[in-house]
Design an enzyme around this catalytic site. Structure first.
Site, PDB file in Angstrom:
ATOM      1  N   LYS A   1     -13.606  10.040  -8.243  1.00 48.18           N
ATOM      2  CA  LYS A   1     -14.463   9.498  -9.321  1.00 48.18           C
ATOM      3  C   LYS A   1     -15.739   8.943  -8.707  1.00 48.18           C
ATOM      4  O   LYS A   1     -15.772   8.588  -7.529  1.00 48.18           O
ATOM      5  CB  LYS A   1     -13.749   8.418 -10.125  1.00 48.18           C
ATOM      6  CG  LYS A   1     -13.329   7.151  -9.347  1.00 48.18           C
ATOM      7  CD  LYS A   1     -14.378   6.068  -9.254  1.00 48.18           C
ATOM      8  CE  LYS A   1     -13.910   4.910  -8.381  1.00 48.18           C
ATOM      9  NZ  LYS A   1     -14.919   4.071  -7.797  1.00 48.18           N
TER      10      LYS A   1
ATOM     11  N   PRO B   1     -12.870  11.890   0.912  1.00 40.87           N
ATOM     12  CA  PRO B   1     -12.953  10.971   2.050  1.00 40.87           C
ATOM     13  C   PRO B   1     -12.220   9.660   1.745  1.00 40.87           C
ATOM     14  O   PRO B   1     -12.215   9.212   0.597  1.00 40.87           O
ATOM     15  CB  PRO B   1     -14.452  10.733   2.217  1.00 40.87           C
ATOM     16  CG  PRO B   1     -15.143  11.761   1.411  1.00 40.87           C
ATOM     17  CD  PRO B   1     -14.189  12.279   0.394  1.00 40.87           C
TER      18      PRO B   1
ATOM     19  N   GLY C   1     -15.039   4.717  -1.641  1.00 42.50           N
ATOM     20  CA  GLY C   1     -15.551   4.317  -2.956  1.00 42.50           C
ATOM     21  C   GLY C   1     -15.369   5.409  -3.996  1.00 42.50           C
ATOM     22  O   GLY C   1     -15.946   5.379  -5.073  1.00 42.50           O
TER      23      GLY C   1
ATOM     24  N   ALA D   1     -12.163   6.472  -4.946  1.00 38.96           N
ATOM     25  CA  ALA D   1     -10.823   6.291  -5.536  1.00 38.96           C
ATOM     26  C   ALA D   1      -9.815   7.353  -5.121  1.00 38.96           C
ATOM     27  O   ALA D   1      -8.944   7.722  -5.910  1.00 38.96           O
ATOM     28  CB  ALA D   1     -10.911   6.190  -7.064  1.00 38.96           C
ATOM     29  N   GLY D   2      -9.920   7.829  -3.906  1.00 42.14           N
ATOM     30  CA  GLY D   2      -9.000   8.880  -3.431  1.00 42.14           C
ATOM     31  C   GLY D   2      -7.537   8.485  -3.522  1.00 42.14           C
ATOM     32  O   GLY D   2      -6.723   9.227  -4.077  1.00 42.14           O
ATOM     33  N   GLY D   3      -7.207   7.322  -3.006  1.00 41.46           N
ATOM     34  CA  GLY D   3      -5.805   6.867  -3.032  1.00 41.46           C
ATOM     35  C   GLY D   3      -5.322   6.654  -4.461  1.00 41.46           C
ATOM     36  O   GLY D   3      -4.197   7.036  -4.807  1.00 41.46           O
ATOM     37  N   SER D   4      -6.174   6.090  -5.290  1.00 43.19           N
ATOM     38  CA  SER D   4      -5.805   5.840  -6.692  1.00 43.19           C
ATOM     39  C   SER D   4      -5.579   7.160  -7.426  1.00 43.19           C
ATOM     40  O   SER D   4      -4.665   7.294  -8.242  1.00 43.19           O
ATOM     41  CB  SER D   4      -6.920   5.074  -7.418  1.00 43.19           C
ATOM     42  OG  SER D   4      -7.193   3.869  -6.758  1.00 43.19           O
TER      43      SER D   4
ATOM     44  N   ASP E   1      -7.810   1.017 -10.296  1.00 38.73           N
ATOM     45  CA  ASP E   1      -8.457   2.285 -10.659  1.00 38.73           C
ATOM     46  C   ASP E   1      -7.463   3.383 -11.057  1.00 38.73           C
ATOM     47  O   ASP E   1      -7.871   4.465 -11.471  1.00 38.73           O
ATOM     48  CB  ASP E   1      -9.284   2.826  -9.478  1.00 38.73           C
ATOM     49  CG  ASP E   1     -10.591   2.074  -9.295  1.00 38.73           C
ATOM     50  OD1 ASP E   1     -10.985   1.333 -10.218  1.00 38.73           O
ATOM     51  OD2 ASP E   1     -11.215   2.233  -8.228  1.00 38.73           O
TER      52      ASP E   1
HETATM   53  P1  ATP Z   1     -11.634   2.716  -4.539  1.00 40.35           P
HETATM   54  O1  ATP Z   1     -12.841   3.533  -4.846  1.00 40.35           O
HETATM   55  O2  ATP Z   1     -10.560   2.767  -5.596  1.00 40.35           O
HETATM   56  O3  ATP Z   1     -11.934   1.323  -4.057  1.00 40.35           O
HETATM   57  P2  ATP Z   1     -11.522   4.025  -2.004  1.00 40.35           P
HETATM   58  O4  ATP Z   1     -11.914   5.445  -2.285  1.00 40.35           O
HETATM   59  O5  ATP Z   1     -12.596   3.137  -1.488  1.00 40.35           O
HETATM   60  O6  ATP Z   1     -10.895   3.411  -3.296  1.00 40.35           O
HETATM   61  P3  ATP Z   1      -9.113   4.968  -0.749  1.00 40.35           P
HETATM   62  O7  ATP Z   1      -9.545   6.294  -0.260  1.00 40.35           O
HETATM   63  O8  ATP Z   1      -8.202   4.926  -1.903  1.00 40.35           O
HETATM   64  O9  ATP Z   1     -10.346   3.986  -0.980  1.00 40.35           O
HETATM   65  O10 ATP Z   1      -8.448   4.246   0.525  1.00 40.35           O
HETATM   66  C1  ATP Z   1      -8.299   2.853   0.625  1.00 40.35           C
HETATM   67  C2  ATP Z   1      -7.082   2.550   1.504  1.00 40.35           C
HETATM   68  O11 ATP Z   1      -5.913   2.963   0.811  1.00 40.35           O
HETATM   69  C3  ATP Z   1      -7.076   3.320   2.814  1.00 40.35           C
HETATM   70  O12 ATP Z   1      -7.428   2.459   3.841  1.00 40.35           O
HETATM   71  C4  ATP Z   1      -5.662   3.855   2.961  1.00 40.35           C
HETATM   72  O13 ATP Z   1      -5.001   3.298   4.070  1.00 40.35           O
HETATM   73  C5  ATP Z   1      -4.932   3.441   1.701  1.00 40.35           C
HETATM   74  N1  ATP Z   1      -4.235   4.577   1.016  1.00 40.35           N
HETATM   75  C6  ATP Z   1      -3.097   4.469   0.348  1.00 40.35           C
HETATM   76  N2  ATP Z   1      -2.739   5.650  -0.198  1.00 40.35           N
HETATM   77  C7  ATP Z   1      -3.680   6.538   0.126  1.00 40.35           C
HETATM   78  C8  ATP Z   1      -3.855   7.926  -0.148  1.00 40.35           C
HETATM   79  N3  ATP Z   1      -2.973   8.628  -0.874  1.00 40.35           N
HETATM   80  N4  ATP Z   1      -4.964   8.531   0.318  1.00 40.35           N
HETATM   81  C9  ATP Z   1      -5.859   7.806   1.031  1.00 40.35           C
HETATM   82  N5  ATP Z   1      -5.731   6.504   1.349  1.00 40.35           N
HETATM   83  C10 ATP Z   1      -4.651   5.859   0.902  1.00 40.35           C
END
Ligand code: ATP
Length: 288
Positions: A9, A93, A97, A99-102, A135
């Site tokens: 997102k 990546p 930012g 939301a990959g994990g979410s 998220d």
């Molecule tokens: P947001 O935009 O929701 O703040 P983000 O994109 O900044 O999220 P993510 O990629 O979700 O951040 O990764 C944040 C942390 O979540 C990572 O440091 C990782 O250790 C942890 N994590 C847990 N599950 C996952 C997953 N399926 N894929 C990637 N990272 C994950």
């Protein structure tokens, strides 16, 4: 094996209204999914265990993984004996930012709903998602939405005007908690969320470009000057609007003319390794 798409997102707006007594920030954000996606494979296991498989060494392979937490939540809530092997092909990546994990957690919820025949509605899945992360609810629905509360209250919006989205991620990961922690809530220049909604609903691209805003930019910019450089370069190469997504460090640029896309892409590639050209997915359908 059941495959589910987990799209990234971007935030077209991100506003913080105040800090709540429970220490969460009350937010108002407009998010939309883009066609940069992880692929989640789900296969039932008879031994009842939850296993994460990923070739990416930065993806946690235990209960720190949000996809693991999603499976565990459904398993415990509905008293299921099955387990699941969750294969995560990472494209989004990490800590960017986006939301990959979410999104991985949301895709796992949607996929297991099918694989385990739970017959839960999207609203019910989103409610479960909110227990994993703020998220995750949005990612369960995908499309374009206004998210309020701590991000878990979702109101669907129309498909935004068609344009290209260029994502550039500097070689750093950013902790969302650190950035929110550095925000001074009494001293915020708020984006105009109402105007952004109007732009989306009226398919008004110039108004959309005018209305992007993210209150976390100033915090991340101060800590990581390389993010400012990317934003400035993207503006210099001619993007119509440029904004940091979420807590960063990914910066995105919007462009409506295809001819300008390659100029911006090539310009950025000179000093940033991770650059992607994507489209907004717009509505909820492409998630299946
Ligand atoms: P947001 O935009 O929701 O703040 P983000 O994109 O900044 O999220 P993510 O990629 O979700 O951040 O990764 C944040 C942390 O979540 C990572 O440091 C990782 O250790 C942890 N994590 C847990 N599950 C996952 C997953 N399926 N894929 C990637 N990272 C994950």
């Amino acid at each position: 094996m059941l495959y589910v798409k987990a799209p990234a997102k971007i935030n077209l707006t991100l506003d913080v209204l105040y800090k709540r007594p429970d220490n969460y920030h009350e937010v108002e954000m407009i998010m939309t999914t883009v066609d940069l996606a992880d692929r989640i494979g789900l296969e039932t296991r008879k031994d009842g265990q939850i296993k994460i498989v990923s070739a990416d060494r930065f993806v946690p392979d235990d209960n720190r993984n949000f996809a693991y937490q999603a499976a565990e939540l459904l398993k415990n809530t509905y008293g299921l004996s099955e387990g699941v092997t969750i294969t995560i092909e990472k494209q989004i990546p990490i800590a960017a930012g986006l939301a990959g994990g979410s999104s991985d957690a949301a895709a796992t919820l949607r996929g297991l709903n099918e694989l385990w025949n739970l017959n839960l509605s999207l609203d019910e899945l989103a409610e479960h998602g909110a227990k994993i992360g703020s998220d995750v609810s949005f990612c369960v629905y995908g499309g374009t939405a206004l998210a309020t509360g701590r991000g878990e209250k979702i109101k669907e919006l129309s498909v935004p005007p068609t344009c290209w989205v260029i994502l550039a991620k500097p070689k750093i990961g950013v902790s969302t908690a650190e950035i929110y922690g550095g925000l001074k809530v009494d001293n915020i220049e708020h984006p105009n969320t109402t105007k952004m909604i109007e732009a989306i609903e009226n398919n008004d691209y110039p108004l959309l470009c005018e209305s992007v805003g993210n209150v976390l930019e100033s915090v991340t910019f101060e800590l990581y000057p390389e993010v400012v450089t990317i934003k400035e370069q993207m503006q210099r190469f001619g993007a119509d609007a440029v904004l940091m997504s979420g807590s960063g460090p990914t910066v995105f640029g919007l462009v409506d003319h295809e001819a300008r896309v390659s100029r911006i892409y090539n310009g950025l590639r000179g000093f940033c390794e991770e650059v992607y050209v994507v489209r907004m997915l717009g509505d909820r359908n492409p998630l299946a």
